[in-house]
Design an enzyme around this catalytic site. Structure first.
Site, PDB file in Angstrom:
ATOM      1  N   HIS A   1      -0.392 -13.533 -14.375  1.00 25.69           N
ATOM      2  CA  HIS A   1      -1.327 -13.025 -15.373  1.00 25.69           C
ATOM      3  C   HIS A   1      -2.681 -13.705 -15.232  1.00 25.69           C
ATOM      4  O   HIS A   1      -3.726 -13.075 -15.381  1.00 25.69           O
ATOM      5  CB  HIS A   1      -0.771 -13.266 -16.771  1.00 25.69           C
TER       6      HIS A   1
ATOM      7  N   GLU B   1      -1.814   5.457   5.685  1.00 24.46           N
ATOM      8  CA  GLU B   1      -1.592   4.009   5.759  1.00 24.46           C
ATOM      9  C   GLU B   1      -0.349   3.628   6.552  1.00 24.46           C
ATOM     10  O   GLU B   1       0.016   2.458   6.590  1.00 24.46           O
ATOM     11  CB  GLU B   1      -1.533   3.402   4.351  1.00 24.46           C
TER      12      GLU B   1
ATOM     13  N   ASP C   1      -2.758  -1.719   4.732  1.00 24.42           N
ATOM     14  CA  ASP C   1      -1.385  -1.412   5.118  1.00 24.42           C
ATOM     15  C   ASP C   1      -1.311  -0.828   6.522  1.00 24.42           C
ATOM     16  O   ASP C   1      -0.374  -1.129   7.279  1.00 24.42           O
ATOM     17  CB  ASP C   1      -0.748  -0.441   4.118  1.00 24.42           C
TER      18      ASP C   1
ATOM     19  N   CYS D   1     -10.647   3.152   2.152  1.00 24.91           N
ATOM     20  CA  CYS D   1     -10.640   2.341   0.926  1.00 24.91           C
ATOM     21  C   CYS D   1     -10.011   0.973   1.137  1.00 24.91           C
ATOM     22  O   CYS D   1      -9.742   0.257   0.176  1.00 24.91           O
ATOM     23  CB  CYS D   1      -9.928   3.079  -0.202  1.00 24.91           C
TER      24      CYS D   1
END
Length: 757
Positions: A362, A603, A627, A674
Site C-alpha cells: 500500500h 505483448e 511483457d 504503451c
C-alpha cells in the site's frame, strides 16, 4: 549429504553478520567433508587481491592479514581458470605459493573451487589435508555445490559494501544496497528512521484481574485509533484520489469490533490482559500473511502489524517520540505503512526506503501517487546505521547508496537538477506539438492508474491516455468494486482528459498483479491464468467492468477499450462479442452512448505473428513492450538472476516491433506503444521512425520525449533505425543509438539511462 547441505545453508543464512557467516562456512564444510582445513579467500576489488577471510585449520592470526595477488598461487589459478583445481600434493605444483604465516606446510592434498555469482569470481574456497591424495569426485562435487549455494551470501555482502567493512576494511567507501524500484526518481537526503514506540514483541503474558475492565480499556483504545485513522484519511484526501483513500477504509474495517478486536476480546475472556491478547492475535495474523505465496497478501502483514502497534500505543498511553524531520529527508523503516507516511510533512520528504515490502505494498502505491522516489525490499540495508546519514535513493534501479563519493553524488545531483529543469520548462513545452524539425508529428499520451496521475499528466500537456490500468482500483479494495463505484472512477478519468481519448485496459490480473480477495495460484504465473484469460472465464466480472466504462463515457464519447494478453483471434472475437452485448444493454437502459473503439495489446510472440489478422478485426493495436520483451527473451526482469539480460534493444524485440507496425499498416490500423520503451527518448525516436502512431508513457517522461522529438529530423532517425536493424547485438545497438543522438545534441536527455545503467 543433501540434508547436510540444507543445514549448512540455513545456518549460514541465519548468521548475525558476515564474519560469523564466513566462520560458519569454514567450520561446517570442514566437518562435513571430514578434512583438516577449510579456508575462504575473498576477492578485494580495491586491493586487487584475494584476502584470507576465514579458516578452520590454518593459523587464526593469519585471517584478515594474509593475501594473494589475483594470479598468485593456487588460489589465484582457481580464480583465473574459474574452475576447480584438485591436487594430491600441492607442493609439487609450479604455481604453488608458500605462505608461512598460515602454517599450511603440513598439508599436501589441495582442492580449491571458485565462489562465483552472476559470472563473476568473488572468492575461492579451499580444503586441505595432510595426506598425499586426490580428493574424490564426490568430495569435489560437494564443495562445488556448497560454494554455489553460499555464493549468494557473499554476493549480497559485496553488493551492500559491508563485506570488507565488517572484516576490518574502510568504512568510508561507497556502500550500495539493492532492493526493488517502488517509485521511479532520484533523491538525496538524510535518513530518518521511522519506528513505532509500541513494541508488540516485548509485551509479556499477564493474567487479567478484571475482564470487563480490560475489554473497556481495549474499546477506548480502539475508539482513539479509529479516530486517528480518520484524521489521517482526511489529510490524505488533500493529495490522494478516491481509490488511494480506500486504503484507510480497509484499516477501519480491520478495526471493526467484529474483525480483529473480536479475536482480541476472545483472548481476554480466556484470562489474558489486553496487551498480551493483542500481541497474540496480531502475531498470529502476521505469521499467516507472511507464509502466503501471493505477494499482495503477504503485504497485508505490514498493515496488521501497524494497526497492532497503534492499538498498543493507545493501551500503553505513551507519548510518541517527537521526530524531527529535516528539510530533505529520506524516510527509512522495515515497513512504512500508508498511515505512517501521511504523518510526515510531504514538503520535506525526498525519498522512501524500506527493507521489506514490494511494489504491491500500500505504501508503494501511495508513494507513486505522490511522486516520491522509493526503493522497497532493500534487505541488506543496516537501518540503524542509516539514521541521520546522508543517503541517495535511486528509484530507477531500486538501489540505495551510502557514503557516496563526490563524483557519484554529483551525478545524482545532475539527474535531480535535470528533472527540476524540465519542470521549470514545463510552460514552454506543454502546449507545443511533438513534431520533428522536418514536420513529422506523433501523439504523446500517458499511462495512468491513480487519480493523482491526472493533474501531473495534464500539466505536462498529455494528449490523452494510452493506457489506464483499471486493476489499481481493484487492488486497493478488499472486494470487487461495484459497477457504480467503477463508473465514478472511470468518469473522472474520461472527463479530465476530454475531448482526448482515454484507452482503458480491461482488468489485467495474474502474473505479478494479484487481488487479495481473488487469489490466483499458478506455478508459473506469467504463463498462467492472467489477463484476458481470467475475464473471459469470468464474464460476470468482465461485463460489469465494461458496462461501467461505457456508462462513464456518456456525453464524452472519448472511451477506447483495450484487451490485455491476447494470444489468438478467437479471444479477441469473444471479448468483442461481450463488449457489444454490454453496449446494447446500456443502450437499452436509455443511455445514448456510442460503441467505443476496441483494440488489443500485442505483448506475447503469438500476437506478433497474428498482428495482421488481429488488425483486420479490431480498431487499434497497442504494444506492451515490457511483457513483449520478457516473453521474447524469456527473461523476468524482476528476477535479479537474469534481469541483466532484459534489453529492449535486442534485435528480436526491434524486428518484432517493426513487423507489428508493418502488418497493421497493411490494414490501415493505428498502432500505439504503451510500454517503458515509449518513455525513453532514444527508444521513442526509433519507434517513431518505425511508423508508430501514438506513444504512451508515465507523465514524468513525457517532456523528455517531446523535447527529443522536437530536436531531430525524421529522416535522420529513419536512417538511424535502418542502421541498427542491421546489427545483431542489443548492447551495441543501445550504445550506438546513444552515441548518435548525443552527437546531435540530445546527450542531456539520455543522461539518466547512462548513469543508471
Amino acid at each position: 549429504m543433501l540434508e547436510t547441505l540444507r543445514r549448512i545453508v540455513q545456518e549460514v543464512n541465519n548468521a548475525a553478520d558476515i564474519p560469523s557467516a564466513l566462520d560458519l562456512m569454514a567450520k561446517r564444510v570442514r566437518d562435513a567433508m571430514g578434512t583438516e582445513v577449510c579456508s575462504i579467500y575473498l576477492r578485494d576489488e580495491e586491493e586487487q587481491r584475494y584476502m584470507l577471510m576465514a579458516s578452520e585449520g590454518l593459523k587464526q592470526e593469519a585471517v584478515g592479514k594474509v593475501s594473494l595477488g589475483l594470479s598468485e598461487g593456487l588460489v589465484g589459478q582457481v580464480g583465473l581458470r574459474e574452475e576447480p583445481i584438485n591436487l594430491e600434493d600441492a607442493f609439487t605444483h609450479p604455481k604453488f605459493h608458500y605462505l608461512a604465516e598460515t602454517g599450511e606446510d603440513a598439508f599436501h592434498a589441495f582442492l580449491g573451487v571458485p565462489v562465483m555469482h552472476h559470472g563473476k569470481v568473488l572468492g575461492v574456497m579451499v580444503v586441505q589435508q595432510r595426506d598425499v591424495r586426490r580428493f574424490d569426485q564426490s568430495e569435489e562435487a560437494f564443495l562445488v555445490t556448497i560454494s554455489a549455494q553460499l555464493s549468494a551470501v557473499i554476493a549480497h555482502a559485496h553488493a551492500s559494501g559491508v563485506l570488507f567493512d565488517q572484516l576490518g576494511g574502510s568504512g568510508d567507501l561507497p556502500s550500495f544496497y539493492d532492493g526493488l524500484p517502488g517509485c521511479p526518481g532520484a533523491a538525496i537526503g538524510h535518513g530518518v528512521l521511522l519506528f513505532p514506540e509500541a513494541d508488540l514483541a516485548s509485551v509479556p503474558d499477564r493474567a487479567v484481574a478484571d475482564v470487563s475492565d480490560e475489554i473497556s480499556r481495549l474499546d477506548d483504545a480502539l475508539v482513539r485509533v479509529r479516530q486517528e485513522i480518520r484524521d489521517l484519511a482526511e489529510r490524505a484526501s488533500r493529495s490522494l484520489g478516491a481509490e488511494e483513500q480506500a486504503l484507510f477504509d480497509v484499516y477501519l474495517r480491520m478495526l471493526d469490533r467484529h474483525a480483529l478486536p473480536a479475536e482480541v476480546i476472545a483472548q481476554i475472556r480466556e484470562g489474558q490482559w489486553a496487551q498480551g491478547a493483542l500481541r497474540t492475535v496480531v502475531d498470529a495474523h502476521v505469521r499467516n500473511f507472511e507464509m502466503m505465496d501471493d505477494p499482495y497478501l503477504r503485504e497485508r502483514a505490514a498493515d496488521v502489524r501497524d494497526l497492532g502497534r497503534r492499538v498498543l500505543a493507545q493501551l500503553q498511553s505513551q507519548t510518541r517520540r517527537h521526530v524531527i524531520f529535516p528539510d530533505e529527508c529520506i524516510l527509512l523503516g522495515e515497513d512504512i505503512s500508508a498511515p505512517m507516511l501521511m504523518e510526515v510533512p510531504r514538503e520535506r520528504v525526498r525519498g522512501i526506503v524500506t527493507t521489506r515490502g514490494s511494489r504491491n505494498s500500500h505504501m508503494a502505491i501511495v508513494a507513486r501517487a505522490m511522486g516520491i522516489p522509493t526503493v522497497v525490499g532493500a534487505q541488506n540495508l543496516p537501518l540503524k546505521q542509516m539514521d541521520d546519514k546522508e543517503i541517495i535513493v535511486d528509484g530507477f534501479r531500486g538501489r540505495v547508496v551510502a557514503n557516496a563519493s563526490p563524483e557519484l553524488k554529483l551525478q545524482f545531483q545532475e539527474i535531480i537538477a535535470e528533472e527540476e529543469s524540465l519542470q521549470a520548462g514545463l510552460e514552454k513545452l506543454r502546449d507545443e506539438p511533438a513534431e520533428t524539425l522536418d514536420g513529422s508529428r506523433i501523439k504523446l499520451q500517458v499511462n495512468t492508474g491513480l487519480m493523482t496521475d491526472i493533474n501531473r499528466s495534464l500539466e505536462r500537456g498529455a494528449e490523452g491516455v494510452g493506457l489506464y490500468r483499471t486493476e489499481i482500483p481493484f487492488m486497493v479494495r478488499d472486494r470487487f468494486p461495484s459497477e457504480e463505484e467503477q463508473r465514478v472512477i472511470y468518469r473522472e478519468q474520461l472527463a479530465a482528459f476530454a475531448p482526448h481519448s482515454v484507452t482503458m485496459r480491461t482488468l489485467d490480473i495474474g502474473g505479478d498483479k494479484s487481488l487479495s480477495y481473488f487469489p490466483i495460484e499458478d506455478e508459473n504465473p506469467f504463463l498462467g491464468w492472467r489477463g484476458i484469460r481470467v475475464t473471459l472465464d469470468h464474464p460476470e466480472i468482465f461485463m460489469v467492468q465494461v458496462r461501467a466504462m461505457i456508462k462513464a463515457s456518456e456525453g464524452l464519447n472519448n472511451l477506447r477499450i483495450m484487451l490485455p494478453m491476447i494470444t489468438s483471434v478467437i479471444e479477441a472475437e469473444e471479448a468483442q462479442h461481450l463488449i457489444h452485448r454490454a453496449w446494447l444493454e446500456v443502450r437499452d437502459e436509455g443511455l445514448d452512448v456510442s460503441m467505443p473503439p476496441v483494440g488489443v495489446m500485442i505483448e506475447v510472440p503469438a500476437s506478433v505473428y497474428q498482428a495482421r489478422a488481429l488488425a483486420q478485426r479490431v480498431d487499434f493495436l497497442s504494444v506492451g513492450t515490457n511483457d513483449l520483451t520478457q516473453y521474447l527473451l524469456a527473461v523476468d526482469r524482476n528476477n535479479r538472476q537474469v534481469a541483466a539480460l532484459y534489453n529492449s534493444y535486442h534485435p528480436a524485440v526491434l524486428h518484432a516491433l517493426l513487423h507489428v507496425v508493418e502488418q497493421a499498416r497493411e490494414e490501415d490500423t493505428p498502432v500505439s506503444v504503451c510500454g517503458e520503451m515509449a518513455g525513453e527518448p532514444s527508444a521513442a525516436l526509433l519507434l517513431m521512425a518505425m511508423g508508430v502512431d501514438v506513444l504512451s508513457m508515465n507523465a514524468s517522461n513525457l517532456l523528455k520525449v517531446k523535447a527529443a522529438i522536437r530536436q531531430v529530423n525524421i529522416s535522420f532517425v529513419r536512417r538511424l533505425l535502418n542502421e541498427v536493424l542491421a546489427m545483431d547485438n542489443g548492447e551495441v545497438i543501445a550504445s550506438y543509438v546513444d552515441l548518435q543522438l548525443t552527437k546531435v545534441g540530445l546527450g542531456d536527455l539520455l543522461r539518466n539511462r547512462k548513469v543508471l545503467s
